[in-house]
Design a protein around this motif. Structure first.
Motif, PDB file in Angstrom:
ATOM      1  N   GLU A  33       0.366  24.623 -36.284  1.00  0.00           N
ATOM      2  CA  GLU A  33      -0.976  24.091 -35.237  1.00  0.00           C
ATOM      3  C   GLU A  33      -2.001  25.362 -36.231  1.00  0.00           C
ATOM      4  O   GLU A  33      -3.246  24.862 -36.761  1.00  0.00           O
ATOM      5  N   ILE A  34      -2.187  26.427 -35.680  1.00  0.00           N
ATOM      6  CA  ILE A  34      -3.136  27.484 -35.918  1.00  0.00           C
ATOM      7  C   ILE A  34      -2.819  27.416 -37.660  1.00  0.00           C
ATOM      8  O   ILE A  34      -4.207  27.236 -37.995  1.00  0.00           O
ATOM      9  N   TYR A  35      -2.401  27.498 -38.235  1.00  0.00           N
ATOM     10  CA  TYR A  35      -2.386  27.152 -39.627  1.00  0.00           C
ATOM     11  C   TYR A  35      -3.145  25.669 -40.459  1.00  0.00           C
ATOM     12  O   TYR A  35      -4.196  26.023 -41.018  1.00  0.00           O
ATOM     13  N   ASN A  36      -2.573  24.745 -39.496  1.00  0.00           N
ATOM     14  CA  ASN A  36      -3.340  23.516 -39.964  1.00  0.00           C
ATOM     15  C   ASN A  36      -5.139  23.106 -39.799  1.00  0.00           C
ATOM     16  O   ASN A  36      -5.458  22.728 -40.769  1.00  0.00           O
TER      17      ASN A  36
ATOM     18  N   ALA B 211      -3.820  33.514 -28.408  1.00  0.00           N
ATOM     19  CA  ALA B 211      -6.003  33.490 -28.113  1.00  0.00           C
ATOM     20  C   ALA B 211      -5.721  34.633 -29.549  1.00  0.00           C
ATOM     21  O   ALA B 211      -5.995  34.706 -30.386  1.00  0.00           O
ATOM     22  N   ARG B 212      -4.922  35.246 -29.871  1.00  0.00           N
ATOM     23  CA  ARG B 212      -4.164  36.419 -30.767  1.00  0.00           C
ATOM     24  C   ARG B 212      -3.745  35.798 -31.914  1.00  0.00           C
ATOM     25  O   ARG B 212      -4.293  36.155 -32.751  1.00  0.00           O
ATOM     26  N   PHE B 213      -2.906  34.846 -31.817  1.00  0.00           N
ATOM     27  CA  PHE B 213      -2.477  34.732 -33.228  1.00  0.00           C
ATOM     28  C   PHE B 213      -3.550  33.392 -33.946  1.00  0.00           C
ATOM     29  O   PHE B 213      -3.576  33.721 -34.917  1.00  0.00           O
ATOM     30  N   GLY B 214      -4.231  32.708 -32.920  1.00  0.00           N
ATOM     31  CA  GLY B 214      -5.964  33.046 -33.638  1.00  0.00           C
ATOM     32  C   GLY B 214      -6.049  33.532 -34.081  1.00  0.00           C
ATOM     33  O   GLY B 214      -6.860  32.986 -35.218  1.00  0.00           O
ATOM     34  N   ALA B 215      -6.353  34.190 -33.275  1.00  0.00           N
ATOM     35  CA  ALA B 215      -7.551  35.591 -34.150  1.00  0.00           C
ATOM     36  C   ALA B 215      -7.083  35.955 -35.294  1.00  0.00           C
ATOM     37  O   ALA B 215      -8.396  36.395 -36.885  1.00  0.00           O
ATOM     38  N   VAL B 216      -5.963  36.137 -35.583  1.00  0.00           N
ATOM     39  CA  VAL B 216      -5.379  37.396 -36.529  1.00  0.00           C
ATOM     40  C   VAL B 216      -4.589  36.283 -37.683  1.00  0.00           C
ATOM     41  O   VAL B 216      -5.040  36.561 -39.126  1.00  0.00           O
ATOM     42  N   MET B 217      -5.123  34.446 -37.473  1.00  0.00           N
ATOM     43  CA  MET B 217      -4.330  33.883 -38.539  1.00  0.00           C
ATOM     44  C   MET B 217      -5.951  32.745 -38.308  1.00  0.00           C
ATOM     45  O   MET B 217      -5.749  31.431 -39.513  1.00  0.00           O
ATOM     46  N   GLY B 218      -6.450  33.059 -38.358  1.00  0.00           N
ATOM     47  CA  GLY B 218      -8.060  31.388 -38.591  1.00  0.00           C
ATOM     48  C   GLY B 218      -7.843  30.529 -37.189  1.00  0.00           C
ATOM     49  O   GLY B 218      -8.395  29.552 -38.211  1.00  0.00           O
ATOM     50  N   GLY B 219      -7.564  30.763 -36.112  1.00  0.00           N
ATOM     51  CA  GLY B 219      -7.363  29.213 -35.641  1.00  0.00           C
ATOM     52  C   GLY B 219      -8.861  29.486 -34.205  1.00  0.00           C
ATOM     53  O   GLY B 219      -7.819  29.630 -33.593  1.00  0.00           O
ATOM     54  N   ALA B 220     -10.141  29.352 -34.746  1.00  0.00           N
ATOM     55  CA  ALA B 220     -10.521  28.905 -33.441  1.00  0.00           C
ATOM     56  C   ALA B 220     -10.362  28.125 -32.616  1.00  0.00           C
ATOM     57  O   ALA B 220     -10.847  29.063 -31.606  1.00  0.00           O
ATOM     58  N   ASP B 221      -9.980  27.551 -32.803  1.00  0.00           N
ATOM     59  CA  ASP B 221      -9.400  26.198 -31.403  1.00  0.00           C
ATOM     60  C   ASP B 221      -8.514  26.583 -30.397  1.00  0.00           C
ATOM     61  O   ASP B 221      -8.989  26.912 -29.470  1.00  0.00           O
ATOM     62  N   TYR B 222      -7.736  27.482 -30.582  1.00  0.00           N
ATOM     63  CA  TYR B 222      -7.165  28.337 -30.155  1.00  0.00           C
ATOM     64  C   TYR B 222      -7.066  29.499 -30.330  1.00  0.00           C
ATOM     65  O   TYR B 222      -6.484  30.666 -28.531  1.00  0.00           O
TER      66      TYR B 222
ATOM     67  N   THR C 293       8.721  24.100 -42.789  1.00  0.00           N
ATOM     68  CA  THR C 293      10.028  25.183 -42.651  1.00  0.00           C
ATOM     69  C   THR C 293       9.555  26.435 -41.274  1.00  0.00           C
ATOM     70  O   THR C 293      10.265  26.739 -40.446  1.00  0.00           O
ATOM     71  N   CYS C 294       8.522  27.050 -41.722  1.00  0.00           N
ATOM     72  CA  CYS C 294       8.606  28.186 -41.296  1.00  0.00           C
ATOM     73  C   CYS C 294       8.163  27.373 -39.064  1.00  0.00           C
ATOM     74  O   CYS C 294       8.913  27.587 -38.108  1.00  0.00           O
ATOM     75  N   GLY C 295       7.595  25.751 -39.182  1.00  0.00           N
ATOM     76  CA  GLY C 295       6.710  25.377 -38.169  1.00  0.00           C
ATOM     77  C   GLY C 295       7.970  24.798 -37.504  1.00  0.00           C
ATOM     78  O   GLY C 295       8.211  23.901 -36.206  1.00  0.00           O
ATOM     79  N   GLN C 296       9.168  24.348 -37.538  1.00  0.00           N
ATOM     80  CA  GLN C 296      10.633  23.791 -37.048  1.00  0.00           C
ATOM     81  C   GLN C 296      10.327  24.649 -35.462  1.00  0.00           C
ATOM     82  O   GLN C 296      10.653  24.452 -35.030  1.00  0.00           O
ATOM     83  N   CYS C 297       9.870  26.293 -35.902  1.00  0.00           N
ATOM     84  CA  CYS C 297      10.122  27.278 -35.313  1.00  0.00           C
ATOM     85  C   CYS C 297       8.627  28.149 -34.187  1.00  0.00           C
ATOM     86  O   CYS C 297       8.843  28.299 -32.687  1.00  0.00           O
ATOM     87  N   HIS C 298       8.034  27.975 -35.387  1.00  0.00           N
ATOM     88  CA  HIS C 298       6.937  28.871 -35.076  1.00  0.00           C
ATOM     89  C   HIS C 298       5.531  27.728 -34.234  1.00  0.00           C
ATOM     90  O   HIS C 298       4.802  27.175 -35.087  1.00  0.00           O
ATOM     91  N   LEU C 299       6.386  26.775 -32.927  1.00  0.00           N
ATOM     92  CA  LEU C 299       5.209  25.295 -32.589  1.00  0.00           C
ATOM     93  C   LEU C 299       5.209  25.612 -31.475  1.00  0.00           C
ATOM     94  O   LEU C 299       5.909  26.595 -30.392  1.00  0.00           O
ATOM     95  N   GLY C 300       4.223  24.996 -30.996  1.00  0.00           N
ATOM     96  CA  GLY C 300       4.453  24.999 -29.089  1.00  0.00           C
ATOM     97  C   GLY C 300       3.546  25.879 -28.937  1.00  0.00           C
ATOM     98  O   GLY C 300       2.886  26.684 -29.408  1.00  0.00           O
TER      99      GLY C 300
END
Ligand code: HEC
Ligand code: HEC
Ligand code: HEC
Ligand code: HEC
Ligand code: HEC
Ligand code: HEC
Ligand code: HEC
Ligand code: HEC
Length: 421
Positions: free
Chosen positions: A232-235, A383-394, A218-225
C-alpha cells in the motif's frame, strides 16, 4: 533451344522456387525474426528418457503444469522434470515410487541448490528462511543445531524470545493458522529434508522466472495489511505512481545481472531489496540492504547497519543525488524516533498497571492489551515503513495520528481502572 534444355531450365526454375519457398517457410515458422533459438529447443526434444513419460502423461491430465514448464527458461535450457523431482541426499523419507520412477512431490531448496548454490545460500541466510518459520511456530520444530545455525539462540544459548509459539498464533488457534500465518510464513517453512523455505513463493511454479519476482504485486501477496502495509505504501509513493502509470516502460524480463535505469526507470520492491542494479550486486538475503530493524516494539539499528545502508544508498544513487537521499533518510530517522517514544509512553502506562496487579496475566485479556499491541505492532510499524519508503499517508493518518489517539485512550482506560480499585 532444344526441348530437353528448356525442360531442364523449367525444372531448375521450379526447384529454385521450391527451395526458396522452403527457406522462407523455415525462416517464418521455425526460426522467426529473433533468429534460430538453438538454446530454446521445442518441448519434445527437451524431454528425454524418463522425463518424456512425465510430460506425455501430465500433458493429458494437467496441461497447465506442462504449459508453464514449457514457458520457463528451464525448459529452454534442457532442465527436465526429474532434475527437480528426483530425490537428492537427505530426501529418502520424501521419496515415492511413481510409475516405476523414484520422485519427490515437493522439491525443496535442496533440489534447486544443485544448480543455484549462491541464491540458495543467500536465501537461507535471510529472515525469509528459518527466521520466518520461527516467528510463528517458535522453537518446537527446530533441533538445537538448527537454532544455532540460524542465529535463533540468544547470548545465554536460549531460544530467542523464549521460543514459545507466537501469542497471536495461540490467540487465533492452530487450525486457522494453517490458512493465515503459515501461508505467508511458509516462505521459510521447515521442509521434510531439513531445509528451510519455499522458492515458489516468488518464482511461481512451473515458470520459475525473474519477471514475476520483480513485480511489486508478488511481494504484496504477503507484505500488506494493517501491520506491514508495504505494498500500500509503495502504491502511494512517487515510485509506485510512476510504476503504475508507466508499466510498459519496465523491461521486466531482462536477464538478472544486467538491470540498469534503462530497464527500470523507477524502482520496484525487488530493485531496492534484491536485484542487481547498476553497479550494486544482487542478493537473495533481503536483510543485506537494511540499516534498521523496524518490526519490534522499539526500532533499532542492525548489526552492520551502516554497511547495509551504504548498499541501499548506492541503489538510490542511480537516480537521485546524495543530498536528496540524505534529506529523505534523516527525516525518516526523526519519524522512527517519535514512534519509539510513543511506544515507550504506552509501555509505561501498561507497566504501571501490571505492577499494581490491575492487568491480568493472560495475553490479550483486556482491551488495553489490544490497544498497546496495536500501538507498536500496527501504528508504530506503519509510520516507520511509511517514513522509509515514501508513504506520507501511512506516516500520518495510519501512523503517528493513530498512535497519539491510542495513547489518550490508553491513559483514560488506565485512569478508570485505577479509580475502580
Ligand atoms: C502414466 C501417467 C503418469 C506418469 C508417467 C507420470 N505421472 Fe506424475 N502423476 C500422475 C497422476 C495421475 C498424478 C495424480 C496423483 C496420483 O495419482 O498419484 C500424478 C502426480 C504427480 C505429482 C504429485 C504427487 C503428490 O503426491 O502430490 C508429481 C510431483 C508428479 N506426478 C511428477 C511426475 C514426474 C516427475 C514424472 C516423470 C518421472 C511423472 N509424474 C510421471 C500421472 C503420471
Ligand atoms: C525447476 C524445478 C522443477 C522442474 C523442472 C519441474 N518441477 Fe514440478 N514442482 C517443482 C516444485 C518446486 C513444486 C512445488 C512443490 C511444493 O508444493 O512445495 C513442483 C510441483 C509439481 C507437481 C505437484 C503440484 C501441483 O501443482 O499439482 C507436479 C504434478 C509437478 N511438479 C510435475 C512436474 C512435471 C511433469 C515436470 C516436467 C514437465 C516438472 N514438474 C518440472 C519444481 C519443478
Ligand atoms: C539442473 C539444474 C537446475 C535446477 C535443479 C534448477 N535450475 Fe533454475 N535454472 C537453471 C538454468 C540452466 C537456468 C537458466 C540460466 C540462464 O539462462 O542464465 C535457470 C534459471 C533459473 C531462474 C531464472 C529464470 C529467468 O527468468 O531468468 C530461476 C528464478 C530459477 N532458475 C529458479 C530455480 C528454482 C526455484 C529451482 C528449484 C525449485 C531451480 N531453479 C532448479 C538450472 C537449474
Ligand atoms: C499476509 C501474510 C502474513 C500473515 C497472514 C501473517 N504474517 Fe507475520 N509477517 C508477514 C510479513 C510480510 C512480515 C514481515 C514484516 C516486515 O518485516 O516488515 C511478518 C512479520 C512477522 C513477525 C515479525 C518478525 C520479527 O520478529 O521481527 C512475526 C512475529 C509474525 N509475522 C508472526 C505472525 C503470526 C503469529 C501470524 C498469524 C497469527 C502472522 N504473522 C500472519 C506476513 C504475514
Ligand atoms: C522474496 C522473493 C524471492 C524468493 C523467495 C526467491 N527469489 Fe530468486 N529472485 C527473486 C528476484 C526479485 C530475482 C531477480 C533479481 C534481479 O532482478 O536481479 C530473482 C532471481 C533469481 C535467479 C536468477 C539469478 C541470476 O543471477 O540469474 C535465480 C537462479 C533464483 N532467483 C533462484 C532462487 C531460488 C533457488 C530460491 C529459493 C532458495 C529463490 N530464488 C527464492 C526473488 C526471490
Ligand atoms: C510468501 C510471503 C512473502 C513474500 C511473497 C515476500 N515476503 Fe518478504 N517477508 C515475509 C515474511 C514472513 C517476513 C518476515 C520474516 C520474519 O522475520 O519473521 C518477510 C521479511 C521481509 C523483509 C525484512 C527482512 C529482514 O531482514 O528483516 C524484507 C526487506 C522483505 N521481506 C522483502 C520482500 C520483497 C522485496 C519481496 C518480493 C520480491 C518479498 N519480501 C516477498 C514474507 C514474504
Ligand atoms: C526506493 C526503494 C524502495 C522500494 C521501492 C521499496 N523499499 Fe522497502 N525499504 C526501503 C528502505 C530504504 C527501507 C529501510 C531501510 C533501512 O532499514 O535503513 C525499507 C524497509 C523495508 C522493510 C522493513 C524491514 C524491517 O526492518 O522490518 C520491508 C519489509 C520492506 N522494505 C519491503 C518492501 C516491499 C515489499 C516493497 C514493495 C511493495 C518495498 N519494500 C519497496 C526501500 C525501498
Ligand atoms: C530507478 C530509479 C530510482 C531509484 C533507484 C530510486 N528512485 Fe526515487 N524516484 C524515482 C522517480 C522516477 C521518482 C519520481 C520523480 C518525480 O516525482 O518527479 C522518484 C521519486 C522519489 C521521491 C519523491 C520525490 C518527490 O519530490 O516527491 C523520493 C523521496 C525518492 N524518490 C526517494 C528515493 C530513495 C530514498 C531511494 C533509494 C532507497 C530511491 N528514491 C531510489 C526514481 C528512482
Amino acid at each position: 533451344m532444344p526441348k530437353t534444355t528448356r525442360r531442364m531450365i523449367a525444372i531448375l526454375g521450379i526447384g529454385t522456387f521450391l527451395v526458396v519457398s522452403l527457406l522462407f517457410l523455415t525462416y517464418h515458422f521455425v526460426i522467426g525474426p529473433q533468429g534460430l533459438k538453438t538454446s530454446l529447443p521445442t518441448l519434445s526434444s527437451t524431454t528425454v528418457g524418463e522425463n518424456k513419460a512425465c510430460v506425455e502423461c501430465h500433458q493429458k491430465d494437467n496441461p497447465g503444469i506442462v504449459e508453464q514448464y514449457h514457458d520457463s527458461k528451464h525448459s529452454g535450457r534442457g532442465v527436465q522434470c526429474l532434475d527437480c523431482h528426483k530425490p537428492v541426499s537427505g530426501q529418502e523419507t520424501m521419496t515415492k515410487d511413481h510409475y516405476k520412477v523414484s520422485v519427490i512431490a515437493k522439491p525443496s531448496p535442496k533440489n534447486c541448490e544443485q544448480c543455484h548454490k549462491d541464491e540458495v545460500k543467500q536465501f537461507e541466510d535471510s529472515n525469509h528462511a528459518a527466521k520466518s518459520w520461527y516467528s510463528v511456530e517458535g522453537a518446537k520444530n527446530f533441533t538445537p543445531e538448527e537454532l544455532a545455525k540460524n542465529h535463533l539462540l540468544d547470548a545465554n544459548g536460549k531460544p530467542v524470545g523464549g521460543g514459545n509459539a507466537n501469542p497471536v498464533f495461540n490467540l487465533i488457534g492452530k487450525d486457522v493458522s494453517a490458512q493465515s500465518c503459515e501461508v505467508c510464513h511458509a516462505i521459510g517453512q521447515k521442509n521434510q529434508d531439513g531445509s528451510f523455505g519455499d522458492c515458489t513463493k516468488c518464482h511461481l511454479r512451473h515458470t520459475f522466472d525473474v519477471t514475476q519476482a520483480r513485480q511489486p504485486e508478488t511481494c504484496g501477496q504477503c507484505h500488506l495489511g494493517p501491520d506491514h502495509p508495504q505494498i500500500e505504501i509503495y502504491n502511494e509513493s512517487a515510485h509506485g505512481a510512476y510504476y503504475q502509470a508507466n508499466k510498459e516502460k519496465f523491461n521486466m524480463d531482462a536477464p538478472a545481472g544486467t538491470l540498469t535505469v534503462k530497464d527500470f526507470p523507477a524502482p520496484t520492491c525487488a530493485t531496492c531489496h534484491i536485484s542487481a542494479f547498476g553497479s550494486v550486486p544482487g542478493t537473495h538475503d533481503v536483510g543485506q540492504r537494511l540499516n534498521w530493524t523496524l518490526t519490534p516494539e522499539t526500532a533499532s539499528i542492525r548489526k552492520d547497519g551502516a554497511a547495509h545502508q551504504q548498499t541501499m544508498n548506492a541503489v538510490c544513487l542511480n537516480c537521485h543525488v546524495q543530498p536528496f537521499i540524505d534529506d529523505v533518510m534523516s527525516k525518516a530517522d526523526k519519524t522512527i524516533d517519535l514512534t519509539n517514544q510513543n511506544v515507550k509512553k504506552g509501555k509505561s502506562i501498561v507497566q504501571d498497571l501490571s505492577d499494581t496487579g490491575l492487568l491480568g496475566t493472560k495475553p490479550f485479556g483486556t482491551p488495553l492489551d489490544f490497544l498497546y499491541f496495536e500501538l507498536w505492532h500496527h501504528e508504530g510499524r506503519r509510520a516507520r515503513f511509511g517514513a522509509v519508503m515514501g508513504g506520507a499517508d501511512y506516516v500520518n493518518w495510519n501512523g503517528i495520528y493513530e498512535q497519539q489517539k491510542a495513547l489518550v485512550e490508553m491513559q483514560a482506560q488506565a485512569d478508570a481502572l485505577k479509580a475502580k480499585h
